[in-house]
Design a protein around this motif. Sequence first.
Motif, mmCIF file in Angstrom:
data_model
loop_
_atom_site.group_PDB
_atom_site.id
_atom_site.type_symbol
_atom_site.label_atom_id
_atom_site.label_comp_id
_atom_site.label_asym_id
_atom_site.label_seq_id
_atom_site.Cartn_x
_atom_site.Cartn_y
_atom_site.Cartn_z
ATOM 1 N N LEU A 57 0.733 -1.245 -0.003
ATOM 2 C CA LEU A 57 0.012 -0.014 -0.112
ATOM 3 C C LEU A 57 0.854 1.278 0.047
ATOM 4 N N GLN A 58 1.960 1.202 -0.152
ATOM 5 C CA GLN A 58 3.048 2.288 -0.253
ATOM 6 C C GLN A 58 3.108 2.694 -1.776
ATOM 7 N N TYR A 59 3.555 3.793 -1.931
ATOM 8 C CA TYR A 59 3.790 4.478 -3.203
ATOM 9 C C TYR A 59 4.891 3.569 -3.994
ATOM 10 N N PRO A 60 4.333 3.150 -5.273
ATOM 11 C CA PRO A 60 5.404 2.254 -5.799
ATOM 12 C C PRO A 60 6.575 2.848 -6.444
ATOM 13 N N ASP A 61 7.307 3.343 -5.893
ATOM 14 C CA ASP A 61 8.554 4.021 -6.404
ATOM 15 C C ASP A 61 9.722 3.170 -6.929
ATOM 16 N N LEU A 112 -6.424 10.898 -5.409
ATOM 17 C CA LEU A 112 -7.341 11.570 -6.136
ATOM 18 C C LEU A 112 -8.648 11.481 -5.868
ATOM 19 N N ARG A 113 -9.001 10.327 -4.821
ATOM 20 C CA ARG A 113 -10.398 9.880 -4.395
ATOM 21 C C ARG A 113 -10.130 9.905 -2.833
ATOM 22 N N ARG A 114 -11.521 10.669 -2.257
ATOM 23 C CA ARG A 114 -11.552 10.776 -0.805
ATOM 24 C C ARG A 114 -11.965 9.275 -0.409
ATOM 25 N N LYS A 115 -12.946 8.645 -1.063
ATOM 26 C CA LYS A 115 -13.380 7.274 -0.436
ATOM 27 C C LYS A 115 -12.529 6.322 -0.393
ATOM 28 N N SER A 116 -11.179 6.462 -0.835
ATOM 29 C CA SER A 116 -10.225 5.603 -1.083
ATOM 30 C C SER A 116 -8.819 6.200 -0.458
ATOM 31 N N SER A 117 -8.917 7.155 0.064
ATOM 32 C CA SER A 117 -7.741 7.722 0.923
ATOM 33 C C SER A 117 -7.308 6.946 2.108
ATOM 34 N N LEU A 118 -5.814 6.911 1.966
ATOM 35 C CA LEU A 118 -5.500 6.054 3.248
ATOM 36 C C LEU A 118 -5.030 6.429 4.389
ATOM 37 N N TYR A 119 -5.696 7.764 4.713
ATOM 38 C CA TYR A 119 -5.522 8.475 5.732
ATOM 39 C C TYR A 119 -6.667 8.146 6.863
ATOM 40 N N LEU A 120 -6.588 7.229 7.754
ATOM 41 C CA LEU A 120 -7.742 6.460 8.429
ATOM 42 C C LEU A 120 -8.753 7.454 9.149
ATOM 43 N N THR A 121 -7.810 8.663 10.048
ATOM 44 C CA THR A 121 -8.723 9.386 10.725
ATOM 45 C C THR A 121 -9.641 10.178 10.049
ATOM 46 N N TYR A 122 -9.382 10.375 8.686
ATOM 47 C CA TYR A 122 -10.461 11.066 7.782
ATOM 48 C C TYR A 122 -11.976 10.541 7.922
ATOM 49 N N TYR A 123 -11.937 9.117 7.967
ATOM 50 C CA TYR A 123 -13.161 8.399 7.763
ATOM 51 C C TYR A 123 -14.014 8.598 9.129
ATOM 52 N N LEU A 124 -13.087 8.512 10.303
ATOM 53 C CA LEU A 124 -13.937 8.654 11.536
ATOM 54 C C LEU A 124 -14.063 10.019 11.934
ATOM 55 N N HIS A 125 -13.377 11.079 11.641
ATOM 56 C CA HIS A 125 -13.600 12.353 12.138
ATOM 57 C C HIS A 125 -13.765 13.568 11.002
ATOM 58 N N GLY A 126 -13.468 13.062 9.746
ATOM 59 C CA GLY A 126 -13.566 14.173 8.714
ATOM 60 C C GLY A 126 -12.728 15.450 8.866
ATOM 61 N N ASP A 127 -13.147 16.342 8.382
ATOM 62 C CA ASP A 127 -12.555 17.618 8.514
ATOM 63 C C ASP A 127 -13.264 18.535 9.794
ATOM 64 N N THR A 128 -12.780 17.723 10.831
ATOM 65 C CA THR A 128 -13.215 18.430 12.240
ATOM 66 C C THR A 128 -12.033 18.642 13.326
ATOM 67 N N ARG A 129 -12.156 19.134 14.127
ATOM 68 C CA ARG A 129 -11.087 19.523 15.047
ATOM 69 C C ARG A 129 -10.550 18.108 15.999
ATOM 70 N N ARG A 130 -11.774 17.205 15.807
ATOM 71 C CA ARG A 130 -11.186 15.827 16.349
ATOM 72 C C ARG A 130 -10.374 15.186 15.802
ATOM 73 N N ARG A 131 -10.170 15.461 14.500
ATOM 74 C CA ARG A 131 -9.238 14.786 13.792
ATOM 75 C C ARG A 131 -7.624 15.201 14.368
ATOM 76 N N VAL A 201 -5.494 -6.286 -1.270
ATOM 77 C CA VAL A 201 -4.585 -6.076 -0.189
ATOM 78 C C VAL A 201 -5.433 -5.665 1.080
ATOM 79 N N VAL A 202 -6.482 -4.848 0.789
ATOM 80 C CA VAL A 202 -7.396 -4.400 2.047
ATOM 81 C C VAL A 202 -8.205 -5.665 2.460
#
Length: 275
Positions: A57-61, A112-131, A201-202
Motif C-alpha cells: 500500500l506504499q507508493y510504488p517508487d 485523487l479519491r476521498r473514498k479510498s484515501s489511506l488517511y484513516l482518521t479522515y473517515y472517523l472524524h472528517g474535516d473536524t477538530r477531532r481529527r 490488499v485491503v
Amino acid sequence: MPANPQPVNPRTANPLPATIPALVRTRVRAAVRRPGRLTPEEAAARSLLLRLCSLFLQYPDTELATARPVLTSTVEALPPSPAAEELAAFTSWFAEQQPEALERHYVEMFDLRRKSSLYLTYYLHGDTRRRGMALLTLNQRYRAAGWNTDGGELPDHLPVVLEFAALTGSAGGEAPLRQHRRGLELIHRALTDADSPYRHVVAALLTLLPPATEADRTAVAQLVAEGPPNEEVGLDPYGTYGEGEFAPPGTFVPPAAALPTRVPPAPTSRTEGPR
C-alpha cells in the motif's frame, strides 16, 4: 423425575455442541482465537502479512518496483490462508505492470479519491477538530511503544499503521486497525467499485480483523451516503499538503503584535524650565 443437573462452570464449559466432529471444533476455536493467544509461529506469520500489506500500500517508487520479484516469491511461500490468497491475487497483477502504470494507478486510487484515501482518521472524524486530536493521540501511542516515525507521513497513513502493528504485536499494535475498521471497509468498497487490484490488499487485511458487525455495516453505508463529518478547520482530506502542514503554505497569517499593556502618557504642551 430426572436427576438435578450439575452446575456448569462457564470457564470450563465447551461452547460448541459435542455432536460437532473434533476436527471442526478445533478449527472453529482456531478461527475465533484472539490474537493475544497466538503461538509465536502464528504471531510471526501474522506480522509478515501485516508488513506485506504495508509495503503493497506504499507508493510504488523505483525501490518497491525493483523488489517485486522478492515480494512475489514471499507471498507464494506463505502458508495457505484467506489473506495469502488475496495477496497472491494482487501480486499476479502487481508483478506484470509497467512502473509508470503502477504509479498512475496508485495516484488515481489513493491521492485523487476521498473514498479510498489511506488517511484513516479522515473517515472517523472528517474535516473536524477531532481529527487533529486523533492524530496527536496516535502519535503518542507510537512514542509510548518506543517507535518513532520518520515524519514523512502522518501517523494515520495506513502503511504506517500497518508497520506499527507488524512491529508491536497484535495486542496494542493492532488496536488502531480495529478502531478504524469501518474506514477500512469503506476503502475496500471504493477500491472494489473501481475494480482496482488494490482491493485484494485491503481484503487480506480485513481477514485479520474481527468480523464486521451489523453496526459496522450500517455505519459504512452511512459514510457512503453522507461522507465523513465536515468542519472547515484547515485539515485537508488527504492529511497533508507538504512537510506536515495541515493547510497550504501561506494560508495562516499571524496577527499583528499586540500593543503594550501600559501606554506611557503623552507629553504635555507646557514647557518646564530647570529647577
